[in-house]
Design a protein around this motif. Structure first.
Motif, short mmCIF file in Angstrom:
data_model
loop_
_atom_site.label_atom_id
_atom_site.label_comp_id
_atom_site.label_asym_id
_atom_site.label_seq_id
_atom_site.Cartn_x
_atom_site.Cartn_y
_atom_site.Cartn_z
N ARG A 82 0.84 -1.21 0.00
CA ARG A 82 0.00 0.00 0.00
C ARG A 82 0.87 1.25 0.00
N GLU A 83 1.95 1.19 0.78
CA GLU A 83 2.86 2.33 0.87
C GLU A 83 3.49 2.65 -0.48
N LEU A 101 -8.83 8.84 -10.73
CA LEU A 101 -10.00 8.35 -10.01
C LEU A 101 -9.79 8.46 -8.50
N GLU A 102 -10.87 8.27 -7.75
CA GLU A 102 -10.78 8.27 -6.29
C GLU A 102 -10.00 7.03 -5.83
N THR A 103 -9.39 7.12 -4.66
CA THR A 103 -8.70 5.99 -4.06
C THR A 103 -9.69 4.85 -3.85
N PHE A 108 -8.30 -5.84 1.19
CA PHE A 108 -7.36 -6.78 0.56
C PHE A 108 -6.77 -6.21 -0.74
N MET A 109 -7.36 -5.11 -1.22
CA MET A 109 -6.88 -4.49 -2.45
C MET A 109 -6.95 -2.97 -2.28
N TYR A 110 -5.87 -2.30 -2.68
CA TYR A 110 -5.77 -0.86 -2.51
C TYR A 110 -5.21 -0.27 -3.80
#
Length: 135
Positions: A82-83, A101-103, A108-110
């Motif tokens: 994620r980092e 797009l928005e985050t 489990f998925m980012y």
């Protein structure tokens, strides 16, 4: 031998585009680059061929889509955490990219996305390896 992918993208200003990707830490294969083409090395098996619009036009009889007003493709890249997603997208925005797009955070998925200086949309996604292994 691993199969490779070569994504060909038209660009308006090759120098600006190269500077953007260099700022993000990527390199170019000079053997396949010239004053109209830059071979962006994303990984051992992924290369983006960044072509000036006149050079890109040599490979198609169709009009070049304007990625600022229309999407022909969304480009997705994986990240190891994620980092790393945040690091790459934040660096892209600081280097002249714009938000797309928005985050997306599903636990489990980012993923986050940005548009490069030419308007191409890049999605950077991390998926929890434990969830993938369980599938």
């Amino acid at each position: 031998m691993s199969q490779m992918i070569f994504v060909n993208l038209p660009v308006k200003d090759l120098d600006t585009t190269k500077a953007f990707w260099k700022t993000l830490g990527y390199s170019f294969n000079e053997q396949f680059s010239d004053d109209r083409t830059a071979s962006l090395v994303i990984s051992d098996t992924i290369v983006a061929m960044l072509l000036t619009e006149p050079r890109f036009k040599e490979f198609t009889k169709r009009d070049i889509a304007d990625p600022v007003t229309a999407n022909e493709v969304l480009l997705g890249l994986s990240a190891e955490s994620r980092e790393k997603v945040d690091e790459l997208v934040d660096a892209a925005l600081a280097a002249g990219g714009s938000p797309a797009l928005e985050t997306q955070d599903h636990g489990f998925m980012y993923g986050r996305s940005f548009q490069d200086p030419d308007g191409h949309t890049w999605e950077i996604v991390w998926m929890d390896p434990k969830v993938i292994e369980a599938q």
